[in-house]
Design an enzyme around this catalytic site. Structure first.
Site, PDB file in Angstrom:
ATOM      1  N   TYR A 163      -6.018   5.585  11.225  1.00 13.51           N
ATOM      2  CA  TYR A 163      -4.869   6.459  11.004  1.00 13.51           C
ATOM      3  C   TYR A 163      -5.218   7.891  11.393  1.00 13.51           C
ATOM      4  CZ  TYR A 163      -1.821   3.427   8.087  1.00 13.51           C
ATOM      5  OH  TYR A 163      -0.968   2.463   7.610  1.00 13.51           O
ATOM      6  N   THR A 215       3.855  11.455   9.003  1.00  7.31           N
ATOM      7  CA  THR A 215       3.509  11.423   7.582  1.00  7.31           C
ATOM      8  C   THR A 215       4.585  12.027   6.690  1.00  7.31           C
ATOM      9  OG1 THR A 215       1.161  11.525   8.154  1.00  7.31           O
ATOM     10  CG2 THR A 215       1.749  12.098   5.891  1.00  7.31           C
ATOM     11  N   HIS A 261       8.366   7.639   8.561  1.00  9.37           N
ATOM     12  CA  HIS A 261       8.947   7.854   7.231  1.00  9.37           C
ATOM     13  C   HIS A 261      10.407   8.246   7.409  1.00  9.37           C
ATOM     14  CE1 HIS A 261       5.691   7.517   4.174  1.00  9.37           C
ATOM     15  NE2 HIS A 261       4.945   7.569   5.262  1.00  9.37           N
ATOM     16  N   HIS A 311       3.884   4.844  12.641  1.00 11.43           N
ATOM     17  CA  HIS A 311       4.091   4.741  11.190  1.00 11.43           C
ATOM     18  C   HIS A 311       5.140   5.774  10.788  1.00 11.43           C
ATOM     19  CE1 HIS A 311       2.602   4.039   6.970  1.00 11.43           C
ATOM     20  NE2 HIS A 311       3.111   5.256   6.811  1.00 11.43           N
ATOM     21  N   GLU A 333      -3.770  10.914  10.097  1.00 10.37           N
ATOM     22  CA  GLU A 333      -2.843  11.450   9.099  1.00 10.37           C
ATOM     23  C   GLU A 333      -2.255  12.782   9.556  1.00 10.37           C
ATOM     24  OE1 GLU A 333      -2.747  12.557   4.321  1.00 10.37           O
ATOM     25  OE2 GLU A 333      -4.656  12.420   5.379  1.00 10.37           O
ATOM     26  N   ARG A 380       0.838  -1.197   0.000  1.00 11.59           N
ATOM     27  CA  ARG A 380       0.000   0.000   0.000  1.00 11.59           C
ATOM     28  C   ARG A 380       0.877   1.253   0.000  1.00 11.59           C
ATOM     29  NH1 ARG A 380      -0.992   4.836   2.470  1.00 11.59           N
ATOM     30  NH2 ARG A 380      -0.665   3.880   4.529  1.00 11.59           N
ATOM     31  N   ASP A 381       1.520   1.547   1.115  1.00 12.22           N
ATOM     32  CA  ASP A 381       2.350   2.747   1.177  1.00 12.22           C
ATOM     33  C   ASP A 381       3.599   2.597   0.316  1.00 12.22           C
ATOM     34  OD1 ASP A 381       2.611   5.313   2.006  1.00 12.22           O
ATOM     35  OD2 ASP A 381       3.137   4.874   4.075  1.00 12.22           O
TER      36      ASP A 381
END
Length: 521
Positions: free
Chosen positions: A151, A186, A216, A214, A153, A23-24
């Site tokens: 989530y 994000t 990055h 989550h 975001e 997905r991501d």
């Protein structure tokens, strides 16, 4: 609470790994998996690597996406993995839920706004209005029998710039039917201290809730941020294979898994022995090559280059660590080049089961260092040829290319005429193909059929010249051959790229003929 105590607390918990490669990770520029590729990766992640959860798609994207998710869910239901397959859905009341239900899905990862700025400027809504919409979608998802994760975001910016919005959102949603509240960095803006402080606060304020982190990797801090999140008390972290993801990507599953086990004594469910296999699969399907020095999965990370390191390993494993290749179904290699020493050569000779006198080892090592000065890469497969050349030994020259002429033209089939010596017998042959190398394979195949030998299929074929090289520069051809239960690489160097490939092919034939000869003795 001090760091030592926090590590002890973390060690008492099992952390879930949620992989979001499908997905991501698919948001990586230029990456689009086919339905077949998605199904293959999903099966490998759950059945072999044994990750806890996978996020496989976003709802309502395309018919191809729907086909892939349906196939994954059908297989997962048969194998008992259906509660571990998740799909991103949107705050759209019935549409995402119905899409996921139509694919046989059981889990929705609902994407809500975790910052006041996103809520106000992107949705044009107040916190109360957005929360009402979220709860409406949650209620419908629950009625349809879906498990719900949520989530927030842009949570990292929301927590920093509008904490009251984040707390207000959580206060309104904390008693809803959400299994995991998933907190994304994000835009990858957080550092470990910020991750630890903010997530510690979230875990203290809402102790009854389960939080996922989550990350990055925009600042190259994704793995370090995962460590901070685990210390803070999250129950799950999100990763991708090979760091796939938007911009600088997500956290590497291989790095995260090894760091959590080795540095924090965290209990994980994954089988490390499959990390490299699935990394190769994702590399091939995505078309995104990983760096040779990428931790755990890179081609060179278990290769010692300095001779002093090989010497230390030879005498007592002085340069070996817990991060050994065996746990990942790999082997340690000792590079040959200008920095090689006697110990590096000896390690490679052991691998080839060759024994040389001290004097002969000195001669071979001198040639290796000389070749290394010209920046040529020397592989273990090259070593027998260097030995044969230096010692004027013909025992390894089972096939010699005596002459070869290639004719090519635009819109014309290429042709090859060659003469070879195979085990003392001279042969001539011609071949044709779509290019010079293809024509050579055709011609040499006509010769080798007399020896019950067939070249294996190509798994990869790379042509390189030095950076900034001129048209007259040497060309290096590295061919990866699919030899059934293993991949083997051979290399050829020549001013003509076709002949570089031919040299690499002749090397492989020699290696395999030699192995056949040894086996028959």
């Amino acid at each position: 609470m001090n760091t030592r105590h926090l590590t002890a607390v973390a060690a008492s918990r099992k952390i879930e790994l949620m992989d979001t490669t499908l997905r991501d990770g698919e948001q990586t520029q230029g990456v689009a998996f086919t339905p077949m590729e998605k199904v293959s990766i999903a099966k490998a992640l759950l059945q072999f690597l044994r990750v806890d959860r996978i996020e496989v798609a976003s709802a309502r994207v395309s018919e191809g996406e729907k086909e892939a998710v349906t196939q994954i869910n059908r297989w997962a239901a048969e194998e008992g993995f259906d509660q571990r397959v998740e799909v991103l859905g949107f705050v759209d009341h019935t549409r995402s839920v119905d899409w996921i239900r139509s694919t046989g899905g059981k889990v929705i990862n609902l994407l809500a706004k975790g910052s006041e700025k996103h809520c106000r400027e992107q949705l044009g809504k107040t916190l109360d209005q957005h929360c009402a919409d979220v709860l409406q979608t949650i209620d419908y998802a629950h009625e349809q029998g879906l498990k719900i994760n949520l989530y927030l975001e842009d949570w990292s910016n929301g927590y920093k710039n509008s904490p009251d919005y984040v707390y207000g959102f959580m206060d309104r949603l904390q008693h809803s039917q959400v299994s995991h509240f998933m907190l994304p960095d994000t835009l990858g803006v957080m550092a470990p201290e910020e991750v630890f402080n903010s997530l510690s606060d979230m875990c203290r304020r809402y102790p009854a809730l389960s939080f996922d982190f989550h990350p990055h990797n925009d600042y190259g801090l994704a793995t370090a941020n995962v460590m901070a999140a685990v210390r803070a008390g999250v129950s799950a972290v999100h990763c991708t294979i090979n760091c796939l993801g938007e911009r600088a990507g997500n956290a590497s599953l291989a790095e995260v898994a090894v760091v959590l086990r080795d540095k924090m004594a965290i209990e994980l469910g994954i089988d490390e022995s499959h990390l490299v296999r699935i990394s190769d699969m994702v590399e091939n399907f995505s078309g995104k090559r990983i760096a040779a020095n990428a931790p755990i999965v890179g081609a060179d990370v278990f290769t010692q280059t300095a001779g002093i390191h090989a010497d230390g390993d030879q005498k007592g494993g002085l340069y070996k660590t817990k991060l050994g290749p065996e746990r990942f179904s790999r082997t340690r290699n000792y590079a040959l080049g200008k920095m090689s020493g006697k110990a590096s050569l000896k390690k490679n000779l052991e691998q080839l089961e060759l024994d040389l006198s001290e004097e002969d080892q000195k001669k071979v090592l001198a040639r290796i260092v000389s070749i290394g000065d010209s920046k040529q890469t020397i592989t273990t497969d090259d070593l027998p040829f260097i030995i044969a050349d230096v010692l004027e030994s013909k025992s390894y020259q089972h096939i010699k290319l005596l002459a070869c002429a290639i004719n090519s033209g635009m819109d014309l089939q290429s042709t090859v005429s060659l003469r070879v010596d195979v085990k003392g017998e001279k042969h001539q042959a011609t071949g044709a193909g779509s290019g010079g190398f293809d024509a050579f394979i055709d011609a040499i195949g006509k010769v080798m059929v007399h020896y019950d030998y067939t070249l294996p299929a190509l798994a990869d074929y790379e042509i390189r010249i030095p950076k900034g090289g001129h048209a007259s520069a040497l060309t290096e051809c590295v061919i990866t051959w699919d030899c059934g239960n293993e991949l083997r690489k051979t290399r050829g160097v020549h001013v003509n790229q076709v002949f570089a490939g031919i040299q690499a092919a002749v090397k492989l034939i020699n290696i395999q003929l030699h192995e056949t000869t040894l086996a028959g003795q």
